[in-house]
Design a protein around this motif. Sequence first.
Motif, short mmCIF file in Angstrom:
data_model
loop_
_atom_site.label_atom_id
_atom_site.label_comp_id
_atom_site.label_asym_id
_atom_site.label_seq_id
_atom_site.Cartn_x
_atom_site.Cartn_y
_atom_site.Cartn_z
N VAL A 277 -72.24 -33.67 -8.39
CA VAL A 277 -71.54 -34.92 -8.65
C VAL A 277 -71.48 -35.70 -7.34
CG1 VAL A 277 -69.31 -35.96 -9.26
CG2 VAL A 277 -70.15 -33.98 -10.54
N ASP A 278 -71.88 -36.94 -7.38
CA ASP A 278 -71.78 -37.81 -6.21
C ASP A 278 -70.39 -38.43 -6.24
OD1 ASP A 278 -72.25 -39.48 -4.04
OD2 ASP A 278 -73.25 -41.01 -5.27
N ALA A 279 -69.55 -38.03 -5.30
CA ALA A 279 -68.17 -38.51 -5.29
C ALA A 279 -67.75 -38.83 -3.87
CB ALA A 279 -67.24 -37.47 -5.90
N GLY A 280 -66.88 -39.80 -3.75
CA GLY A 280 -66.40 -40.17 -2.43
C GLY A 280 -65.53 -41.40 -2.48
N CYS A 281 -65.45 -42.05 -1.35
CA CYS A 281 -64.61 -43.23 -1.20
C CYS A 281 -65.31 -44.20 -0.28
CB CYS A 281 -63.27 -42.82 -0.59
SG CYS A 281 -62.17 -44.22 -0.24
N TRP A 282 -65.15 -45.49 -0.54
CA TRP A 282 -65.61 -46.49 0.40
C TRP A 282 -64.54 -47.56 0.53
CZ3 TRP A 282 -66.16 -51.44 -1.44
CH2 TRP A 282 -66.42 -51.61 -2.79
N ALA A 283 -64.47 -48.16 1.69
CA ALA A 283 -63.50 -49.21 1.96
C ALA A 283 -64.23 -50.37 2.59
CB ALA A 283 -62.40 -48.70 2.89
N ASP A 284 -63.92 -51.57 2.11
CA ASP A 284 -64.56 -52.77 2.64
C ASP A 284 -63.61 -53.94 2.48
OD1 ASP A 284 -66.49 -54.55 3.61
OD2 ASP A 284 -67.32 -54.90 1.63
N SER A 285 -63.29 -54.60 3.57
CA SER A 285 -62.44 -55.79 3.55
C SER A 285 -61.13 -55.56 2.81
CB SER A 285 -63.19 -56.97 2.91
OG SER A 285 -64.35 -57.24 3.63
N GLY A 286 -60.54 -54.40 2.98
CA GLY A 286 -59.26 -54.11 2.36
C GLY A 286 -59.36 -53.47 0.99
N ASP A 287 -60.53 -53.48 0.37
CA ASP A 287 -60.71 -52.82 -0.92
C ASP A 287 -61.02 -51.35 -0.67
OD1 ASP A 287 -60.37 -55.07 -2.52
OD2 ASP A 287 -62.48 -55.62 -2.37
N VAL A 288 -60.30 -50.47 -1.35
CA VAL A 288 -60.56 -49.04 -1.27
C VAL A 288 -60.97 -48.60 -2.67
CG1 VAL A 288 -59.58 -46.77 -0.81
CG2 VAL A 288 -58.91 -48.72 0.59
N ALA B 241 -64.02 -34.11 -11.08
CA ALA B 241 -63.83 -33.06 -12.09
C ALA B 241 -63.62 -33.60 -13.50
CB ALA B 241 -62.64 -32.20 -11.69
N LEU B 242 -63.66 -34.92 -13.69
CA LEU B 242 -63.45 -35.47 -15.03
C LEU B 242 -64.55 -35.01 -15.99
CD1 LEU B 242 -62.28 -39.09 -14.12
CD2 LEU B 242 -60.89 -37.24 -15.10
N ASP B 243 -64.13 -34.57 -17.17
CA ASP B 243 -65.05 -34.01 -18.16
C ASP B 243 -66.15 -34.98 -18.58
OD1 ASP B 243 -63.69 -31.61 -18.21
OD2 ASP B 243 -62.42 -32.20 -19.91
N ILE B 244 -65.88 -36.25 -18.62
CA ILE B 244 -66.87 -37.21 -19.11
C ILE B 244 -68.13 -37.21 -18.24
CG2 ILE B 244 -66.02 -39.24 -17.86
CD1 ILE B 244 -67.18 -39.19 -21.54
N LEU B 245 -68.01 -36.82 -16.98
CA LEU B 245 -69.18 -36.77 -16.11
C LEU B 245 -70.16 -35.67 -16.52
CD1 LEU B 245 -67.52 -37.36 -12.62
CD2 LEU B 245 -68.85 -38.99 -13.97
N ASP B 246 -69.66 -34.64 -17.17
CA ASP B 246 -70.53 -33.54 -17.62
C ASP B 246 -70.97 -33.70 -19.07
OD1 ASP B 246 -70.60 -32.13 -15.18
OD2 ASP B 246 -68.62 -31.31 -15.59
N SER B 247 -70.43 -34.67 -19.76
CA SER B 247 -70.81 -34.91 -21.14
C SER B 247 -72.17 -35.61 -21.16
CB SER B 247 -69.76 -35.81 -21.80
OG SER B 247 -70.14 -36.11 -23.12
N ARG B 248 -73.04 -35.16 -22.06
CA ARG B 248 -74.37 -35.78 -22.15
C ARG B 248 -74.96 -35.49 -23.52
NH1 ARG B 248 -75.77 -31.62 -17.79
NH2 ARG B 248 -76.62 -29.90 -18.96
N PRO B 249 -75.85 -36.35 -23.98
CA PRO B 249 -76.47 -36.11 -25.28
C PRO B 249 -77.40 -34.90 -25.22
CG PRO B 249 -77.38 -38.10 -24.26
CD PRO B 249 -76.29 -37.60 -23.37
N ASP B 250 -77.62 -34.28 -26.38
CA ASP B 250 -78.55 -33.14 -26.44
C ASP B 250 -79.91 -33.57 -25.90
OD1 ASP B 250 -76.67 -31.46 -27.56
OD2 ASP B 250 -77.26 -31.93 -29.63
#
Length: 186
Positions: A88-99, A68-77
């Motif tokens: 919006v492509d959003a989610g989570c991934w975890a690999d080797s302890g990194d989330v 929902a962050l506004d910057i994702l919808d900001s774009r040049p004319d």
Amino acid sequence: MTFFVRRPSSSAPAFTLEPALPLRTGTTRPISLLLSTALAAATLTGCALLELARDCEGTDDRVREMAALDILDSRPDGATVARGFEEVDAGCWADSGDVVVYAGRTYAFPGTRADVAAHYRTAAVRDGWIPDPEALPGALSFTREDMTLWIVFLTAERLAEDGHGSRPDLTTGAGYSVSIDSYGGV
């Protein structure tokens, strides 16, 4: 270990040194070394295993917040949401302890890369993002709190690698993606 033992006999010295427990030192040292090594390894491995077991559980609210962050919808004319990337492509991934929690949008833009860069340099700073001092020369990235904002220009090669095939609408002009990553998940 040695203890003083009092002898009741008057002819013997009042105190003598005798081992309290008969130990063979030849086998004691290797066993002690083995046990201390096993304890250290178990401690270190236990911490590492806990880190490796981290996953995306409990990140749903953070994913929604980032999407929902506004910057994702900001774009040049003139920029439009690219066909096939309407959400919006959003989610989570975890690999080797990194989330990592992420969110991103993809835009088609008939203008130049310089126009896109100028737009985001202004819009991102206005939205509280700080230019990333560690960014490589030419990279367009910003930081805010525990997040990194990336503006990445698309190429036919990059689209093919991501499984999007040939997309002239994204490779002519300045097709680009806006993405945000947050390490640590929540």
